[in-house]
Design a protein around this motif. Structure first.
Motif, PDB file in Angstrom:
ATOM      1  N   ASP A 569       0.824  -1.205   0.000  1.00 33.28           N
ATOM      2  CA  ASP A 569       0.000   0.000   0.000  1.00 33.28           C
ATOM      3  C   ASP A 569       0.861   1.259   0.000  1.00 33.28           C
ATOM      4  N   GLU A 572       2.494   1.712  -3.451  1.00 31.39           N
ATOM      5  CA  GLU A 572       1.536   2.189  -4.447  1.00 31.39           C
ATOM      6  C   GLU A 572       1.131   3.629  -4.177  1.00 31.39           C
ATOM      7  N   TRP A 585      -6.922  13.354  -1.503  1.00 27.32           N
ATOM      8  CA  TRP A 585      -7.106  12.094  -0.783  1.00 27.32           C
ATOM      9  C   TRP A 585      -6.105  11.901   0.348  1.00 27.32           C
ATOM     10  N   MET A 589      -6.091   8.516   2.543  1.00 23.44           N
ATOM     11  CA  MET A 589      -4.982   7.588   2.324  1.00 23.44           C
ATOM     12  C   MET A 589      -4.169   7.413   3.608  1.00 23.44           C
ATOM     13  N   ARG A 592      -5.993   4.999   5.727  1.00 23.10           N
ATOM     14  CA  ARG A 592      -5.863   3.626   5.254  1.00 23.10           C
ATOM     15  C   ARG A 592      -4.492   3.056   5.633  1.00 23.10           C
ATOM     16  N   LEU A1415      -4.431   2.536  -9.587  1.00 23.88           N
ATOM     17  CA  LEU A1415      -3.959   1.676  -8.507  1.00 23.88           C
ATOM     18  C   LEU A1415      -4.039   0.222  -8.945  1.00 23.88           C
ATOM     19  N   ARG A1421     -11.684  -0.640  -7.279  1.00 25.84           N
ATOM     20  CA  ARG A1421     -10.852   0.137  -6.363  1.00 25.84           C
ATOM     21  C   ARG A1421     -10.388   1.441  -6.998  1.00 25.84           C
ATOM     22  N   ASN A1422     -10.209   1.456  -8.303  1.00 23.27           N
ATOM     23  CA  ASN A1422      -9.774   2.671  -8.977  1.00 23.27           C
ATOM     24  C   ASN A1422     -10.885   3.699  -9.107  1.00 23.27           C
ATOM     25  N   ASP A1424     -13.495   3.852  -6.986  1.00 23.76           N
ATOM     26  CA  ASP A1424     -13.946   4.228  -5.641  1.00 23.76           C
ATOM     27  C   ASP A1424     -12.962   3.663  -4.619  1.00 23.76           C
ATOM     28  N   PRO A1425     -11.801   4.298  -4.471  1.00 22.95           N
ATOM     29  CA  PRO A1425     -10.737   3.720  -3.616  1.00 22.95           C
ATOM     30  C   PRO A1425     -11.143   3.530  -2.171  1.00 22.95           C
ATOM     31  N   GLU A1427     -14.336   3.043  -1.038  1.00 18.53           N
ATOM     32  CA  GLU A1427     -15.578   2.269  -0.913  1.00 18.53           C
ATOM     33  C   GLU A1427     -16.733   3.122  -0.396  1.00 18.53           C
ATOM     34  N   ARG A1480     -14.189   7.880 -13.137  1.00 19.75           N
ATOM     35  CA  ARG A1480     -13.911   8.280 -11.755  1.00 19.75           C
ATOM     36  C   ARG A1480     -14.404   9.705 -11.511  1.00 19.75           C
TER      37      ARG A1480
END
Length: 1588
Positions: A569, A572, A585, A589, A592, A1415, A1421-1422, A1424-1425, A1427, A1480
């Protein structure tokens, strides 16, 4: 018994002896044969025999080499007329031949000493002869054994003379002489010195008086001191190429080598200078040079260098047989001398207990023994480590070079799934090699380079065809390349580490059984059979540590998975950090990553608790309790002090050996597995045909008349010789290249190789280069690539070295300025070099970090063009370039003078651009066969409809590209790379307090005073309790001195002792757990600070900092905080507390010893400081020396095809050897510095122990128990000095990670979020944008790049932004998002953006860059990283963005929300990535959309879908700002803004701007080939707006 009869001699011999000697034969048992003086004579006789044999052997060999001697001829006789040298010249010559003045003087001193001994011996012999003047000769021998010593010293005198005068026999004669002198010295020690250490004996030769002691003094000098202190002559490995300055290790004396005084100059220099540089270290020994090591080792290790095909272990043992023989001897020495302290303590305490009754040996001998025994053990141990670490470094160099050289022989192919079972690589960012069929799969072309690099250089052609290759194939390719390179890199990192870590296997197979046996013998002698009870206890409890170890391994595996997840993670996130910032973000991020970190730390907590169990404390304690209880309760014996304190040490030694089996067995297994892997790699990897064993059967040389031919005839090729099912080919499909009949390329012109994706165009180049396996189809099969004129090659996935641009282009060729400048111009590199402050001296960085993909492609092309090779193979070099750059290269390079009369094979998809320059075209079919070969394009098109359609498509792409807004720039862009990326500095001096404070503040948390007070109090109490239990054992033993055994209450002492141990264990465990909480809190805090610092950094800082360094901070350096730093710090504190405690205890019992104790401690700290000053520098240099070695290895493997094509293997091998030499020089010094401090601290400890023992025995008695206790404490104190220095060194070295982390915390940050910066909940309700006097710059001191911009955009308008390169288009988008420094005011929906928090602003604006960053993971995930939306919403966004319709139209593999996306979107075309980014944006529902149009990099149909979405699928209130690259895109916009030099020159509707006679937009449209269509678009938009 009659000796002569026992020898079988006749009776006459006995009678003769009786009459000759004058005594009866039976008295022979008292004769000279039993006198010890005969031993040196025996050694002398043996040496004479050996020398005679040596002379005879040498003579025979010389005779065989030279033949019979020949009478001197006239020429030789004339030599007699040459004047003889003077005496002074002769002496000087002798001195030089002996190795210098110092060695000569030592040799002369030895000769003088031998002559003096001979004279003294003769004097004693004469005096003895006077006493027995009339005795027969044999009687004289019997009564005057001095005769033997006279003979001995006579031999020594002669030998010393020979060694001084005869050069050829000097070395061997000196050795024999030393042996004889040492034997004489040993005899005198036994006869005259040992009796002084006893109460019962007297020296045998006291009758000699003072002569005896003079003899002993001289003998000590000649036999001991001179051999120890005489420098050794330098003997070069190559007599014809000696080193100008030999390494001191090769010339120092034996004593200096044993105690490492030859390192004193390095130590003192390191203490004086801030940083000890590499060039200030001693030169590398010629026996350490990698060239010498490989020449000696590879014949036994390299299967293709003459070695037997056997396991690598046996090859290494063959190479290092001498080293491991020495290691075995040092192990035996360690085992024996390890018992010096227990024996000495036992004897001294027994002497004190018995008050000397019945003692034979004087106590001063045991005091001396307490010093000499451990000192001898230290010498053996340090010499073991010295040899082992030297072998370690040599092994690292040899195996690295062996794997490297073997890698240059292997066939490049993807690995099958079986290979994926290998040990995972530690390389987070392993360099990936483009698989050889990369032309067949254009997705493998380089997409690296700077984030803001020349994105326009991505070819529209390559993107247009990229959709033809499925995502599954691409991911398989990447996986295969990763497997291959990951496996090879893993061998020189993880596997190599495992192998060298298992180098101490002799300790397991020799030391453990020998030490265990001796321990049991000693314990049995002291404690009787109760020792076996203790052993049984250890054996019974032995499974417990094994069970705990298995649990630790399980926890460790889970913890590593959690760490891998966090690292993935983090990696990336860092790779897409620009996207994270642009989308606002950072907070999400960070949360996360924090969640991942918490999960990892939870398992780290479990690991620390399990691995630091109290078993290491409990098991030895229970063992001693069981043994002592049996000895006192069952055996009813007295457990006095001498038995307690001597057995405690031995129990500790026994425990260590038994536990060594557990942890070292794991190392052995890991090393065995890694050795198996390397052996398999060396012996079973598929090689190129030229290296295959059966190559003679596979490759048929073509007839000599065809040697100049260039091409194929009936040739078949595959990617593997092992299988035909395609499982090991790069694309995992059955692929073969077949050339039917004859295909001959035309010499002296450009040959074009074209064909659809996957047809094998690159395979044809690889086949010519010998990279594929050639199979004969008939007797006339052949292929040939003439190499006599040289071959150059440019791969599709551009490969550059971590050197300057110039060095990459020259590639070892001589520099020709005229030719070089032509190449720069013809390859369109002039403009790029202008952008770099350092020009062509700019370092390109690892994997071309500072270059865009197009720049790397042109440098690779320039390398091939600059070379003087007659044949040039170019693999789709135009794929990474835009049409304009490609056209320039076609016109200037391929039509230029540098390629005239050179044969070029050009693989390309861009048929439209390349076909006009080609004189021969080869068309490939989808099945890997040659479909056609023609001299002109028209013939090829007529035969191939697919090629014709591709040409038509390319022509359309070229036409569109020519409409791009590209005018010559009038301003020079600020340099984007060159010197922004600076080399990492090497830290100097000690770690700063600020860096340590970072760790300590995290450790202490919110209440640091409370934490440190409680923790240190726990450490103190635990250590005091531990010390008290040792004293209590002694107190128990002392009771037997004053009480009868029956009066001693054993149960009381056992229970009390057990209670003390239990309390100690509980306190220790509590203190350790308390510390773990603090350490994990520090890890969490430091990681959080680092992540937040990086996420809130400025874009300017991101430009200056390589991604790899950021990832290293978040992975390697954070790991150092988690484990090594935390462990070293707690160990240092515990050792410091223990040292203070033990010193205070010793002073408590012997107050006078406070001064020597403090003095030794201070001296130890001083020596430690000297050591640390040098070692810190060397450690840092060692770290930096390893990285370039691995970097060169990885880079070479990445470019292995290019290296082999150019024939540059030898130069790369030599470069690897050079870097290995650099590493060996630093690594050996680092390991040897550890030996320097280890010897000195141990000697200090032994001296202090002996001094304390002397005082306790002779100064003032404190009782046997307290004496044993004090000696135990002082031994531990001295041991801890060394460990304290070691842990302090480890802490400082590892704390460099804290410095690096601190450096990334102290960076420029964007403004933090505040409560007042939060916008209203409903904001924004519209896309209104108002800009007032906006100016911007990239840095505080940088120039303005935007100047007083003012404009207004209404909600829902579509705005096009155009302008020449460098006009400020991209800067405007960054300024609107406040990514750069701005002045003025921007109103977004009525609120000034400079009053908003950055995350609030950016999360409500969506920007789509030219090449969107994606990502890895699912497509969901791309979109809606975090969720926040359901699948229905996401699918609607994909449908609205046009992805599904595009897939149906082009019949592509359907992408779903569960489709896997490679890191960066590598398995998707640029068009697909643009559409996903657009989807997106739809999901985000921003009112302002900024699109940096990517139409210069996508095909026409994809562009149409995107434009349709922008016009019809977004809300009417969404404002769209498009940074345009083509006029067609923006001519129907509501308004067009034209920028020039950071200023607005035009801003109005298209129709208004087209009516301006001198307008810039009108000039661009009028000069376009689609003038009519563009005017129609503008008018159409105007009419549409009118109707609306």
């Amino acid at each position: 018994m009659d000796v002569f009869r026992s020898w079988g001699l006749p009776q006459g011999a006995t009678l003769f002896f009786d009459s000759f000697v004058g005594v009866k034969a039976p008295s022979w048992d008292k004769l000279f044969l039993q006198d010890t003086f005969i031993i040196p004579v025996a050694f002398a006789c043996l040496c004479i025999c050996l020398q005679a044999l040596q002379i005879l052997t040498h003579g025979v060999i010389s005779f065989r080499k030279s033949g019979p001697s020949v009478t001197a001829g006239p020429e030789q006789l004339l030599d007699n007329d040459v004047p003889h040298p003077t005496l002074l010249q002769s002496i000087r010559k002798i001195i030089e031949s002996r190795g210098g003045l110092s060695i000569f003087l030592y040799t002369v001193t030895r000769l003088v000493g031998c002559v003096a001994l001979l004279a003294l011996s003769l004097n004693s012999l004469v005096r003895c002869r006077k006493d027995y003047r009339t005795a027969p000769i044999m009687r004289l021998v019997t009564e005057c054994p001095e005769l033997f010593m006279t003979a001995t010293f006579l031999y020594s005198s002669i030998a010393a003379t020979v060694s001084l005068t005869v050069k050829n026999w000097s070395k061997s004669t000196t050795r024999y002489n030393i042996i004889v002198l040492l034997s004489a010295f040993g005899v005198y020690v036994y006869r005259d010195l040992w009796p002084l250490a006893t109460f019962t004996e007297q020296p045998m030769d006291l009758s000699e008086g003072s002569v005896l002691w003079i003899k002993l003094a001289i003998l000590t000098v000649t036999s001991v001191l001179i051999p120890l202190f005489i420098p050794r002559p330098y003997v070069p490995v190559d007599a014809n190429n000696p080193m100008p300055e030999p390494n001191p290790e090769q010339t120092c004396s034996l004593f200096s080598l044993m105690v490492y005084t030859y390192l004193d100059p390095v130590i003192m220099l390191g203490y004086r200078v801030p940083h000890l540089r590499f060039d200030q270290l001693p030169p590398l020994s010629d026996t350490d040079y990698s060239q010498y090591l490989t020449s000696k080792a590879f014949p036994h290790m390299d299967p293709y260098g003459g070695a037997k095909r056997r396991h690598l272990f046996f090859s290494l043992m063959r190479v290092f047989r001498k080293e491991y023989s020495i290691l075995a001897l040092t192990i035996v020495g360690q085992c024996v001398f390890a018992f010096a302290s227990p024996i000495g303590i036992n004897r001294l305490l027994t002497y004190i207990e018995t008050k000397g009754a019945g003692t034979i040996v004087r106590p001063w001998f045991w005091i001396f023994w307490l010093f000499a025994g451990p000192f001898a053990r230290v010498l053996c141990f340090q010499w073991y480590i010295f040899i082992a670490t030297r072998t370690l470094v040599h092994t690292e160099g040899l195996l690295t070079q062996l794997v490297f050289e073997h890698s240059l022989r292997i066939r490049l192919k993807a690995e099958t799934s079986d290979d994926e079972k290998a040990v995972p690589s530690d390389q987070d960012n392993a360099t990936v090699v483009g698989t050889p069929d990369s032309a067949s799969t254009p997705e493998l072309r380089s997409r690296e380079g700077s984030p803001e690099g020349s994105a326009s250089e991505h070819s529209q052609v390559s993107t247009a065809v990229s959709r033809e290759t499925s995502s599954e194939t691409q991911s398989t390719l990447t996986k295969g390349a990763d497997n291959l390179i990951g496996k090879i890199n893993n061998m020189v990192t993880t596997d190599l580490t495992n192998i060298v870590d298992s180098r101490d296997f002799l300790l397991l197979v020799l030391f453990v059984p020998m030490q265990t046996t001796l321990c049991m013998v000693f314990l049995y002698q002291v404690l009787g059979w109760s020792a076996f009870v203790g052993l049984g206890t250890i054996v019974c409890l032995f499974p417990v540590p094994g069970f705990i170890a298995r649990k630790v391994q399980e926890v460790q595996r889970t913890r590593m998975k959690k760490t891998d997840a966090r690292v993935q993670d983090v990696t990336e996130a860092v790779n897409v950090l620009r996207m994270i910032k642009l989308f606002g973000w950072e907070g999400k991020m960070s949360a996360r990553l924090e969640e991942r970190r918490d999960d990892e730390l939870m398992w780290l907590w479990k690991l620390k608790v399990c691995s630091k169990s109290a078993l290491g404390f409990i098991i030895p304690t229970l063992t001693m309790l069981a043994t002592y209880a049996t000895y006192t309760v069952v055996m009813k014996q007295q457990l006095n002090a001498s038995k307690i304190f001597s057995s405690m040490t031995v129990f500790s030694m026994l425990r260590m050996q038994l536990f060594r089996i557990t942890w070292q067995m794991t190392q052995m297994i890991q090393g065995k597995v890694s050795l198996d892997r390397l052996t398999d790699f060396l012996q079973n990897t598929e090689l190129l045909d030229s290296f295959a064993d059966s190559k003679a059967k596979k490759i048929v040389p073509i007839p000599s008349v065809q040697e100049d031919k260039f091409g194929f005839r009936n040739a078949a090729f595959s990617w593997s010789a092992e299988s035909s099912n395609g499982s090991s080919t790069p694309s995992r499909r059955s692929f073969s290249l077949y050339v039917k009949d004859e295909l001959l390329f035309r010499r002296g012109c450009i040959n074009l190789i074209v064909g659809p994706t996957g047809s094998g165009k690159t395979s044809m180049l690889m086949a010519l280069l010998g990279e594929m396996h050639f199979t004969r189809s008939d007797s006339n099969s052949w292929f040939n690539l003439p190499r006599h004129g040289g071959v150059a090659y440019a791969a599709q996935e551009s490969w550059v070295q971590n050197e300057t641009i110039r060095e990459n282009i020259l590639f070892g060729s001589p520099f020709d300025e005229t030719r070089y400048n032509k190449v720069i111009k013809q390859c369109a590199l002039e403009r790029n070099l202008e952008l770099f402050e350092a020009g062509d001296s700019t370092d390109v960085g690892e994997r071309g970090l500072t270059l865009s993909g197009g720049q790397k492609a042109r440098i690779t092309l320039a390398r091939a063009i600059y070379s003087f090779a007659e044949i040039i193979l170019l693999d789709d070099v135009l794929a990474a370039l835009d049409v304009h750059t490609s056209s320039w290269i076609i016109d200037n390079c391929f039509r230029g003078d540098l390629v005239k009369d050179r044969t070029i094979l050009l693989v390309t998809h861009n048929v439209a651009l390349a076909s006009p320059i080609a004189q021969f075209i080869v068309t490939m079919g989808q099945d890997g066969s040659v479909r056609s070969q023609d001299a002109d394009i028209d013939s090829a098109l007529a035969k191939d409809s697919l090629l014709a359609s591709e040409l038509h498509h390319d022509e359309e792409v070229v036409r569109l590209a020519k409409e791009e807004i590209l005018l010559p720039s009038t301003t020079k862009e600020p340099p984007a790379h060159n010197k922004l990326i600076m080399a990492e500095e090497i830290a100097q001096g000690h770690v700063t307090w600020k860096s340590m404070k970072l760790f300590l503040s995290g450790l202490g948390g919110s209440y640091p005073v409370f934490f440190f007070c409680v923790w240190i109090a726990g450490c103190l109490f635990e250590d005091w309790a531990n010390t008290f239990q040792v004293w209590f054992l002694g107190y128990w033993g002392s009771q037997y001195e004053t009480h009868e055994p029956s009066e001693v209450q054993v149960s009381f002492y056992l229970s009390t002792y057990s209670m003390i141990l239990a309390v100690t264990m509980v306190v220790y465990t509590g203190a350790y757990i308390f510390y773990i909480f603090g350490a994990l809190r520090a890890s969490k805090k430091i990681n959080s600070s680092l992540i937040n610092s990086i996420l809130t950094s400025t874009l300017r800082w991101l430009d200056e900092t390589p991604t790899a360094r950021i990832i290293a901070r978040c992975t390697q350096d954070i790991r150092a905080v988690d484990e090594p730093i935390a462990q070293a710090f707690v160990a240092l504190v515990e050792i410091t507390v223990a040292m203070v405690t033990r010193l205070l205890v010793v002073v408590l019992f012997t107050p006078v010893f406070v001064f020597p104790g403090v003095a030794v401690g201070a001296l130890g700290m001083y020596l430690g400081n000297l050591y640390l000053s040098a070692q810190l520098s060397v450690k840092r240099e060692m770290s930096n020396a390893r990285s370039p070695l691995l970097a060169h290895f990885s880079a070479a493997i990445a470019g292995i095809v290019s290296i082999r094509a150019y024939g540059a293997e030898l130069s790369f091998k030599n470069e690897s050897l050079k870097r290995i030499n650099h590493y060996i020089r630093v690594a050996r010094m680092s390991y040897n510095l550890n030996r320097w401090i280890g010897v000195r601290i141990d000697v200090l400890g032994s001296l202090l122990t002996a001094a304390l023992a002397s005082y306790l025995v002779y100064g003032g008695s404190v009782g046997a128990a307290n004496t044993g206790f004090s000696l135990n404490m002082i031994v531990e104190f001295c041991t801890m000095i060394l460990w304290g220095v070691r842990f302090f060194n480890e802490l400082e070295v590892q704390a460099n990670s804290l410095e690096r982390i601190q450096g990334y915390i102290d960076i420029d940050h964007e403004p933090p979020s505040t409560e007042s910066g939060k916008p209203p909940a409903a904001w924004p309700t519209s896309g209104d944008l108002s800009v007032e006097r906006l100016s911007a710059r990239y840095s505080q001191n940088g120039p303005e790049i935007l100047h007083d911009l003012s404009f207004e955009i209404k909600s829902g308008e579509r705005i096009g932004v155009g302008g020449r390169t460098g006009s400020g288009k991209s800067s405007l988008t960054l300024a609107l998002l406040r990514c750069i420094l701005t002045e003025g005011t921007v109103y977004y929906d009525g609120i000034p953006t400079n009053t908003l928090n950055l995350d609030a602003l950016r999360s409500n604006i969506t920007i789509i860059p030219q090449t969107p960053e994606l990502l890895s993971g699912a497509l969901r995930r791309n979109l809606d990283p975090f969720e926040q939306n359901d699948d229905a919403t996401l699918n609607d966004a994909l449908r609205a963005a046009g992805l599904f319709s595009l897939q149906e139209e082009l019949e592509e593999a359907r992408l779903t929300l569960d489709s896997k996306v490679a890191s960066g979107g590598g398995n998707l075309s640029v068009g697909q990535r643009q559409i996903i980014a657009l989807a997106r944006a739809i999901v985000r529902q921003s009112k302002l959309l900024i699109l940096d149009e990517a139409t210069s990099a996508i095909d026409y149909k994809t562009d149409t879908v995107i434009q349709t979405t922008l016009r019809n699928q977004l809300g009417s209130d969404v404002t769209i700002i498009t940074v345009a690259h083509r006029l067609q895109t923006i001519m129907d916009a509501d308004k067009i803004m034209v920028l020039d030099d950071g200023r607005i020159v035009e801003f109005d509707s298209p129709q208004v701007l087209l009516r301006k006679e001198d307008g810039l937009l009108k000039a661009l449209v009028d000069g376009s080939g689609d003038k009519v269509a563009l005017y129609a678009m503008a008018e159409g938009r105007a009419s549409t707006s009118h109707h609306q």
